[in-house]
Design a protein around this motif. Structure first.
Motif, mmCIF file in Angstrom:
data_model
loop_
_atom_site.group_PDB
_atom_site.id
_atom_site.type_symbol
_atom_site.label_atom_id
_atom_site.label_comp_id
_atom_site.label_asym_id
_atom_site.label_seq_id
_atom_site.Cartn_x
_atom_site.Cartn_y
_atom_site.Cartn_z
ATOM 1 N N ALA A 40 0.825 -1.214 0.000
ATOM 2 C CA ALA A 40 0.000 0.000 0.000
ATOM 3 C C ALA A 40 0.860 1.265 0.000
ATOM 4 C CB ALA A 40 -0.928 0.000 1.213
ATOM 5 N N ASN A 41 2.010 1.206 0.645
ATOM 6 C CA ASN A 41 2.899 2.378 0.718
ATOM 7 C C ASN A 41 3.487 2.756 -0.635
ATOM 8 O OD1 ASN A 41 2.515 2.802 3.440
ATOM 9 N ND2 ASN A 41 4.338 1.662 4.067
ATOM 10 N N ASN A 42 3.367 1.865 -1.600
ATOM 11 C CA ASN A 42 3.939 2.128 -2.925
ATOM 12 C C ASN A 42 2.879 2.197 -4.022
ATOM 13 O OD1 ASN A 42 7.059 1.969 -2.624
ATOM 14 N ND2 ASN A 42 6.294 0.255 -1.401
ATOM 15 N N VAL A 43 1.629 2.333 -3.604
ATOM 16 C CA VAL A 43 0.515 2.354 -4.561
ATOM 17 C C VAL A 43 -0.396 3.550 -4.261
ATOM 18 C CG1 VAL A 43 -1.569 1.135 -5.295
ATOM 19 C CG2 VAL A 43 0.549 -0.143 -4.932
ATOM 20 N N PHE A 44 -0.850 4.208 -5.323
ATOM 21 C CA PHE A 44 -1.810 5.305 -5.181
ATOM 22 C C PHE A 44 -3.003 5.000 -6.074
ATOM 23 C CE2 PHE A 44 -3.696 9.476 -5.773
ATOM 24 C CZ PHE A 44 -3.582 10.047 -4.513
ATOM 25 N N PRO A 171 0.646 -3.452 -19.124
ATOM 26 C CA PRO A 171 1.793 -3.058 -19.956
ATOM 27 C C PRO A 171 3.112 -3.307 -19.236
ATOM 28 C CG PRO A 171 0.091 -1.362 -19.940
ATOM 29 C CD PRO A 171 -0.290 -2.355 -18.895
ATOM 30 N N GLU A 172 4.146 -3.579 -20.003
ATOM 31 C CA GLU A 172 5.448 -3.879 -19.419
ATOM 32 C C GLU A 172 6.017 -2.696 -18.634
ATOM 33 O OE1 GLU A 172 7.094 -6.728 -19.136
ATOM 34 O OE2 GLU A 172 5.301 -7.646 -20.004
ATOM 35 N N ASP A 173 5.783 -1.454 -19.120
ATOM 36 C CA ASP A 173 6.329 -0.305 -18.398
ATOM 37 C C ASP A 173 5.677 -0.146 -17.031
ATOM 38 O OD1 ASP A 173 3.905 0.336 -19.521
ATOM 39 O OD2 ASP A 173 4.470 2.362 -20.130
ATOM 40 N N SER A 174 4.375 -0.495 -16.916
ATOM 41 C CA SER A 174 3.701 -0.449 -15.618
ATOM 42 C C SER A 174 4.256 -1.528 -14.686
ATOM 43 C CB SER A 174 2.191 -0.648 -15.787
ATOM 44 O OG SER A 174 1.611 0.438 -16.479
ATOM 45 N N LYS A 175 4.520 -2.702 -15.261
ATOM 46 C CA LYS A 175 5.119 -3.771 -14.467
ATOM 47 C C LYS A 175 6.493 -3.372 -13.955
ATOM 48 C CE LYS A 175 2.948 -7.970 -16.286
ATOM 49 N NZ LYS A 175 3.208 -9.273 -16.944
ATOM 50 N N GLU A 176 7.262 -2.737 -14.816
ATOM 51 C CA GLU A 176 8.609 -2.330 -14.428
ATOM 52 C C GLU A 176 8.576 -1.295 -13.307
ATOM 53 O OE1 GLU A 176 10.455 -0.989 -17.984
ATOM 54 O OE2 GLU A 176 10.545 -2.988 -18.907
ATOM 55 N N LEU A 177 7.628 -0.353 -13.396
ATOM 56 C CA LEU A 177 7.471 0.635 -12.340
ATOM 57 C C LEU A 177 7.101 -0.040 -11.025
ATOM 58 C CD1 LEU A 177 5.573 3.758 -13.747
ATOM 59 C CD2 LEU A 177 7.746 3.722 -12.525
ATOM 60 N N MET A 178 6.180 -0.991 -11.108
ATOM 61 C CA MET A 178 5.742 -1.701 -9.923
ATOM 62 C C MET A 178 6.885 -2.501 -9.312
ATOM 63 S SD MET A 178 2.547 -4.302 -9.585
ATOM 64 C CE MET A 178 1.696 -3.225 -10.716
ATOM 65 N N GLU A 179 7.627 -3.181 -10.171
ATOM 66 C CA GLU A 179 8.729 -4.021 -9.702
ATOM 67 C C GLU A 179 9.826 -3.178 -9.052
ATOM 68 O OE1 GLU A 179 11.155 -7.950 -11.303
ATOM 69 O OE2 GLU A 179 10.127 -6.648 -12.717
ATOM 70 N N ASN A 181 9.361 -0.414 -7.443
ATOM 71 C CA ASN A 181 8.866 0.214 -6.222
ATOM 72 C C ASN A 181 8.500 -0.783 -5.131
ATOM 73 O OD1 ASN A 181 8.296 3.376 -6.400
ATOM 74 N ND2 ASN A 181 8.071 2.513 -8.448
ATOM 75 N N LEU A 182 8.447 -2.066 -5.471
ATOM 76 C CA LEU A 182 8.110 -3.095 -4.488
ATOM 77 C C LEU A 182 9.300 -4.004 -4.232
ATOM 78 C CD1 LEU A 182 4.577 -4.262 -5.743
ATOM 79 C CD2 LEU A 182 5.062 -2.674 -3.878
ATOM 80 N N SER A 183 9.298 -4.643 -3.069
ATOM 81 C CA SER A 183 10.319 -5.651 -2.805
ATOM 82 C C SER A 183 10.048 -6.845 -3.714
ATOM 83 C CB SER A 183 10.281 -6.087 -1.346
ATOM 84 O OG SER A 183 9.091 -6.811 -1.077
ATOM 85 N N GLU A 185 9.664 -9.850 -2.903
ATOM 86 C CA GLU A 185 8.635 -10.691 -2.281
ATOM 87 C C GLU A 185 7.247 -10.138 -2.535
ATOM 88 O OE1 GLU A 185 7.735 -12.723 2.098
ATOM 89 O OE2 GLU A 185 9.069 -11.000 1.936
ATOM 90 N N ASP A 186 7.095 -8.819 -2.376
ATOM 91 C CA ASP A 186 5.791 -8.190 -2.588
ATOM 92 C C ASP A 186 5.377 -8.273 -4.055
ATOM 93 O OD1 ASP A 186 5.788 -7.587 0.066
ATOM 94 O OD2 ASP A 186 6.368 -5.489 -0.192
ATOM 95 N N TYR A 187 6.335 -8.058 -4.950
ATOM 96 C CA TYR A 187 6.015 -8.126 -6.370
ATOM 97 C C TYR A 187 5.595 -9.538 -6.764
ATOM 98 C CZ TYR A 187 6.303 -7.757 -11.420
ATOM 99 O OH TYR A 187 5.990 -7.793 -12.750
ATOM 100 N N ALA A 188 6.252 -10.528 -6.195
ATOM 101 C CA ALA A 188 5.887 -11.921 -6.478
ATOM 102 C C ALA A 188 4.472 -12.206 -6.005
ATOM 103 C CB ALA A 188 6.876 -12.871 -5.804
ATOM 104 N N LEU A 189 4.078 -11.591 -4.888
ATOM 105 C CA LEU A 189 2.729 -11.803 -4.351
ATOM 106 C C LEU A 189 1.670 -11.222 -5.273
ATOM 107 C CD1 LEU A 189 0.901 -12.722 -2.005
ATOM 108 C CD2 LEU A 189 1.225 -10.457 -0.996
#
Length: 217
Positions: A40-44, A171-179, A181-183, A185-189
């Motif tokens: 949640a700390n990395n999502v708006f 989209p891949e660019d959204s995935k890359e941003l998410m990856e 900004n997350l650990s 472990e969190d990204y895998a979840l």
């Protein structure tokens, strides 16, 4: 004598099993809370509430949503972290409100629009092949008129709002941003398969409810 010993041993065994069960739940609850908080700390997010469930009001909800996203996507184009997204949204809150209000007027309605940035409860939600756990997220909340109709929500950062509309692949660019900004472990979840994620997040919801009800703090 043997029966008394057996009963005493059974009670002791059951007590140990119960305490172990409680320990596991507390540990799982603490872990779940930490993981969900980190995500949640990395999502708006964006949350739009329609005036009512009438066909016209539901259609208006999407028009307001699109007008907001069209503007917001421009001011957030080169921002790569949640903190700057929240700051930018707050700095442009008046403009966003005016755009949403004008969209309502353009459709011939006189509803007032209320907008605020805050920390709100969201359910489990899937965007393409990415899912987010239930919990409290910082978000831009938009209330149209009486705000008694069905909700519409999406993830504004990383940018996944139009993925929800089209039910397409993220989209891949959204995935890359998410990856980024997350650990790991969190990204895998959040990027697990839908069936696996559904089970995991159901456990999250149960544990969160137990915490909210004061069973585990």
């Amino acid at each position: 004598m043997k029966k008394t010993f057996f009963r005493s041993k059974l009670k002791t065994t059951l007590l140990i099993m119960f305490l172990l069960f409680v320990y596991v739940l507390i540990a799982a609850s603490s872990y779940t809370k930490a993981v969900c908080t980190d995500i949640a700390n990395n999502v708006f997010r964006l949350h739009v509430i329609a005036n009512s469930d009438s066909e016209e009001d539901q259609k208006l909800k999407y028009i307001v949503r699109d007008s907001i996203l069209s503007y917001v996507n421009g001011i957030l184009e080169n921002i790569n972290n949640k903190e700057d997204v929240a700051l930018t949204i707050n700095n442009h809150i008046d403009e966003i409100k005016n755009i949403a209000q004008q969209a309502v007027y353009n459709e011939g309605f006189t509803y007032d629009v209320e907008i605020e940035v805050g920390n709100f409860k969201f359910p489990t939600k899937t965007y393409g092949n990415i899912s987010f756990p239930p919990g409290l997220y910082d978000a831009l909340r938009v209330k149209i008129g009486n705000a008694s109709g069905k909700n519409w929500w999406c993830v504004m950062f990383p940018p996944l709002c139009f993925v929800d509309v089209s039910f397409g692949i993220v989209p891949e660019d959204s995935k890359e941003l998410m990856e980024s900004n997350l650990s790991s472990e969190d990204y895998a979840l959040v990027s697990s398969s839908k069936n696996t994620t559904k089970i995991k997040f159901k456990v999250v919801e149960v544990l969160q409810n137990l915490t909210i009800n004061g069973i585990f703090m």
